[in-house]
Structure formats: structure tokens, C-alpha cells
Write an enzyme that holds these catalytic residues in place. Structure first.
Site, PDB file in Angstrom:
ATOM      1  N   ASP A  33      12.120   8.387-127.615  1.00 42.38           N
ATOM      2  CA  ASP A  33      12.780   8.510-126.213  1.00 42.38           C
ATOM      3  C   ASP A  33      11.932   7.882-125.153  1.00 42.38           C
ATOM      4  O   ASP A  33      10.849   8.588-124.749  1.00 42.38           O
ATOM      5  CB  ASP A  33      12.967   9.919-125.950  1.00 42.38           C
ATOM      6  CG  ASP A  33      13.573  10.178-124.402  1.00 42.38           C
ATOM      7  OD1 ASP A  33      13.809  11.621-124.044  1.00 42.38           O
ATOM      8  OD2 ASP A  33      13.885   9.197-123.975  1.00 42.38           O
ATOM      9  N   ASP A 217      15.767   3.139-121.247  1.00 50.62           N
ATOM     10  CA  ASP A 217      15.694   4.560-121.895  1.00 50.62           C
ATOM     11  C   ASP A 217      16.555   4.580-123.081  1.00 50.62           C
ATOM     12  O   ASP A 217      17.590   4.826-123.215  1.00 50.62           O
ATOM     13  CB  ASP A 217      16.313   5.267-120.741  1.00 50.62           C
ATOM     14  CG  ASP A 217      16.142   6.638-121.046  1.00 50.62           C
ATOM     15  OD1 ASP A 217      16.906   7.600-120.191  1.00 50.62           O
ATOM     16  OD2 ASP A 217      15.564   7.257-122.206  1.00 50.62           O
TER      17      ASP A 217
HETATM   18  C1  LIG Z   1      21.670  11.869-120.553  1.00 51.22           C
HETATM   19  C2  LIG Z   1      19.972  12.012-120.895  1.00 51.22           C
HETATM   20  N1  LIG Z   1      19.355  11.192-119.770  1.00 51.22           N
HETATM   21  C3  LIG Z   1      18.899  11.952-118.572  1.00 51.22           C
HETATM   22  O1  LIG Z   1      19.287  12.892-118.491  1.00 51.22           O
HETATM   23  C4  LIG Z   1      17.988  11.289-117.722  1.00 51.22           C
HETATM   24  C5  LIG Z   1      18.445  10.971-116.297  1.00 51.22           C
HETATM   25  C6  LIG Z   1      19.574  11.472-115.630  1.00 51.22           C
HETATM   26  C7  LIG Z   1      19.144  12.215-114.455  1.00 51.22           C
HETATM   27  C8  LIG Z   1      20.436  12.765-113.856  1.00 51.22           C
HETATM   28  C9  LIG Z   1      21.654  12.832-114.257  1.00 51.22           C
HETATM   29  C10 LIG Z   1      21.944  12.072-115.454  1.00 51.22           C
HETATM   30  C11 LIG Z   1      20.514  11.657-116.258  1.00 51.22           C
HETATM   31  C12 LIG Z   1      17.517  10.142-115.551  1.00 51.22           C
HETATM   32  S1  LIG Z   1      16.194   9.656-116.912  1.00 51.22           S
HETATM   33  C13 LIG Z   1      17.095  10.351-118.216  1.00 51.22           C
HETATM   34  N2  LIG Z   1      16.496  10.125-119.079  1.00 51.22           N
HETATM   35  C14 LIG Z   1      16.283  10.981-120.302  1.00 51.22           C
HETATM   36  O2  LIG Z   1      15.961  12.244-119.759  1.00 51.22           O
HETATM   37  C15 LIG Z   1      15.730  10.420-121.490  1.00 51.22           C
HETATM   38  N3  LIG Z   1      15.806  11.879-122.487  1.00 51.22           N
HETATM   39  C16 LIG Z   1      16.969  12.395-122.987  1.00 51.22           C
HETATM   40  C17 LIG Z   1      16.892  13.374-123.849  1.00 51.22           C
HETATM   41  C18 LIG Z   1      18.188  14.065-124.093  1.00 51.22           C
HETATM   42  C19 LIG Z   1      18.780  14.750-122.916  1.00 51.22           C
HETATM   43  N4  LIG Z   1      19.800  15.166-123.792  1.00 51.22           N
HETATM   44  C20 LIG Z   1      19.971  14.828-125.095  1.00 51.22           C
HETATM   45  C21 LIG Z   1      20.902  15.365-126.059  1.00 51.22           C
HETATM   46  C22 LIG Z   1      20.873  14.977-127.381  1.00 51.22           C
HETATM   47  C23 LIG Z   1      19.560  13.965-127.839  1.00 51.22           C
HETATM   48  C24 LIG Z   1      18.573  13.727-126.601  1.00 51.22           C
HETATM   49  C25 LIG Z   1      18.804  14.311-125.361  1.00 51.22           C
END
Ligand SMILES: CCNC(=O)c1c(-c2ccccc2)csc1NC(=O)CNCCc1c[nH]c2ccccc12
Length: 325
Positions: A33, A217
Site C-alpha cells: 500500500d 496509491d
Molecule cells: C479507499 C482507501 N483509500 C483511502 O481511504 C484514502 C483516502 C481517502 C480519504 C477520504 C475519503 C476517501 C479516501 C485518502 S488517501 C487513501 N489511501 C489509503 O488509505 C491507502 N490505504 C487503503 C487501505 C485500505 C482501506 N480500506 C481497505 C479495504 C481493503 C484493503 C485495503 C484497504
């Protein structure tokens, strides 16, 4: 000690890619990630109900495990999923790259999204160590610890559409891309691989120059872009509309989707339209391009990254490289 590891899509939609990681001989499938910086795993410290279906790390079986007493971690992602727990160090090996003294964050609680995602046994963060959540002292990522032992301080992502790809550590394999690599500067103030895109084009339409603040990402499935881009894109998709009940743009599954070109400097990265038909949802199909409203920046997630060969250059001036393949 450079390394290379296979990244396998977890389902028919490429919703995430999992890689085998050895923690002192215990092999777990983790999601790499580049949008976070904690290495955390499902563990024997979880309630049995949350362990069910997962491969579990058992520190009591690891000879090299050293508990960090009093250390904790707690991470919440933007989609409101998250996990928390305690910390120790161990020997972590990815492909040929081995690191000792790697902080392994043991989950004592994980959110329901992770419990139900039984293929996923944790995450290996590859963003900058500045956003690691361990307290009282934040810990270094696998990449940061591995860097000194790599031929060059880089890792590359060669994710593929509906097929296994690879992450390489320490080398840029020229057999994996065509043409020149375009590098762009990275801003690390938020702890992400953050850069400024130079614009977009929809299908064969003309290129629109505009600065797009974005992160690369691998942990986010879809592409999240400014509303101007997203509306311009779905205007070219007959029957597309924003469906608040599904939380995004949907369209008839029979629709032909135009390519989306995203500019990086003078380079034009083309995302094939078929990658943007993400998955069936209800009677329609859900788009792989959605609005970045509420996020504060754009996210170039797997739908974008799998169309490119991507270099994450962790040298003293970090930068991102993109090439066609
Ligand atoms: C949808 C996942 N991504 C995020 O929430 C995210 C945001 C983000 C912030 C606010 C609203 C939506 C997204 C910013 S950077 C960012 N990137 C991360 O957070 C990267 N890590 C995601 C890990 C992750 C979150 N939910 C999962 C479900 C399955 C596998 C991996 C995951």
C-alpha cells in the site's frame, strides 16, 4: 539484496493485489500500500471471530520476534476502515529482499471490512515513514529499512488488469516497460507519493491542461479526480449518471467506455476504457473513475496504476516515474 514479488488480484475486479510476505518463516498474503506506512497483520491477539478465514501471524512461534512493550498503533483509512494493536520487530522477507528489525504491527482489533476480506491478512505500507501510526515512536517502513541494501533506492509497481503483476525492489527492469520513463517531482509533506498531474483528455477529445494534485496509491482501487474531469468523462458514456444510492457514477454494463488520458508533465498516460468498467453493481456497472470530493486531493489508484509501469524513487529527492508497457 534486490527482490521481486508477485502481486495477485484478489478478485475478478482487481479490487486489491496481494503479495506473499515471510515474517520469520510465516507466510502471509499482504496488500502493498503506497498510500499508508504501517505494516500490520492479522494475529493470534485478535478475537477468534475476527481471525476466522484469515492466515494468522503467531509471534510466539517466531524465534526472532522481539515485543516492543508499551508500543501501540491505530490506523483509520478514508473509507472508515481501520485496525489497531501492539508492536514488535521481526525478520521480514519480500521476494529476495530481507529486512531485520522490521516493526510488525500486531492487530488486536480490525474493522469489519478487513474481517470479511478473508484473502487479505494485512497491509505492508510503502508511503513515507512520517505517517506511520506507531506510538510512542513511529517506525520505519519496509522500503526505508531495505533501501541501504538495495542496488538503488527504488521500488517499481507493474500491476496488471485481471492478471498477476510484480513489485520489484532495488532495480528498474527495462523488460517491463516500453519507451522513455517520465519522472515527476514528489511532495512528501502529507507522507504520500504526491505529485501534480498536468491535465486530461476523454477518448479522442483534445487534451485539457490543468494542474491535478494527486497521489500514487496502490492501496486504493479506483481513480478519484476533480468533478470537472469526472463529469467530462461520463458525459461521453451513454446512460451514465451519478447514483447516490451506489455512492458514485454508474452506467449500463453494455456501455462502451472511452479511454482516459492523464497527463504527467508532457507524458500522456492512457487508461483503457475497459479498465474503467469496474464492476457490476445492482442492475448497472460502477465506474472506475469517481469524484475526489471530500478527499482534498486526487487519488491515482489501481485502475490507473495497472495501465502503467511505475517507479517509486526513494532517493534523497523522491520522485515518481511513469512509462507505458
Ligand atoms: C479507499 C482507501 N483509500 C483511502 O481511504 C484514502 C483516502 C481517502 C480519504 C477520504 C475519503 C476517501 C479516501 C485518502 S488517501 C487513501 N489511501 C489509503 O488509505 C491507502 N490505504 C487503503 C487501505 C485500505 C482501506 N480500506 C481497505 C479495504 C481493503 C484493503 C485495503 C484497504
Amino acid at each position: 539484496n534486490d527482490g521481486s514479488v508477485t502481486a495477485t488480484p484478489v478478485d475478478a475486479y482487481d479490487s486489491e493485489y496481494l503479495c506473499p510476505v515471510s515474517i520469520d518463516g510465516q507466510i502471509l498474503a499482504l496488500e502493498f500500500d503506497s498510500g499508508s506506512s504501517d505494516l500490520w497483520v492479522f494475529s493470534t491477539s485478535l478475537p477468534l471471530s475476527q481471525q476466522k478465514g484469515h492466515v494468522i501471524f503467531d509471534p510466539s512461534k517466531s524465534k526472532n520476534w522481539k515485543a516492543l512493550s508499551g508500543y501501540t498503533w491505530n490506523i483509520t483509512y478514508g473509507d472508515k476502515s481501520g485496525a489497531s494493536g501492539t508492536v514488535g520487530t521481526d525478520v521480514v522477507t519480500v521476494g529476495g529482499t530481507s529486512v531485520s528489525g522490521q516493526a510488525v504491527e500486531i492487530a488486536t482489533q480490525v474493522s469489519s471490512q478487513f474481517v470479511s476480506d478473508t484473502a487479505n491478512n494485512g497491509l505492508l505500507g510503502l508511503a513515507f515513514s512520517s505517517i506511520n501510526t506507531v506510538k510512542p515512536q513511529k517506525q520505519k517502513t519496509f522500503f526505508d529499512l531495505a533501501k541501504p541494501s538495495l542496488s538503488s533506492p527504488v521500488f517499481t509497481a507493474d500491476l496488471k488488469h485481471h492478471a498477476p503483476g510484480t513489485y520489484d525492489f532495488g532495480t528498474i527492469n527495462s523488460a517491463k516497460y516500453t519507451g522513455a520513463i517520465t519522472y515527476t517531482n514528489v511532495v512528501t509533506s502529507k507522507g504520500f507519493w504526491e505529485f501534480t498531474g498536468s491535465g486530461y483528455a476523454v477518448g479522442n477529445g483534445s487534451f485539457v491542461s490543468s494542474s491535478i494534485d494527486a497521489i500514487a496509491d496502490t492501496g486504493t482501487t479506483l481513480i478519484y479526480l476533480p468533478d470537472a474531469v469526472v463529469t467530462a468523462y461520463y458525459q461521453q458514456v451513454s446512460g451514465a449518471s451519478y447514483d447516490s444510492s451506489q455512492g458514485g457514477y454508474t452506467f449500463p454494463c453494455s456501455a462502451t467506455l472511452p479511454n482516459l488520458t492523464l497527463g504527467i508533465g508532457s507524458y500522456r498516460a492512457v487508461v483503457p476504457g475497459q479498465y474503467i468498467n469496474y464492476s457490476p453493481r445492482g442492475s448497472k456497472c460502477f465506474g472506475g473513475v469517481q469524484s475526489n470530493t471530500g478527499i482534498g486531493f486526487s487519488i491515482y489508484g489501481d485502475v490507473f496504476l495497472k495501465s502503467q509501469f511505475v517507479i517509486f524513487d526513494g532517493s534523497s529527492t523522491p520522485r515518481l516515474g511513469f512509462a507505458s508497457k
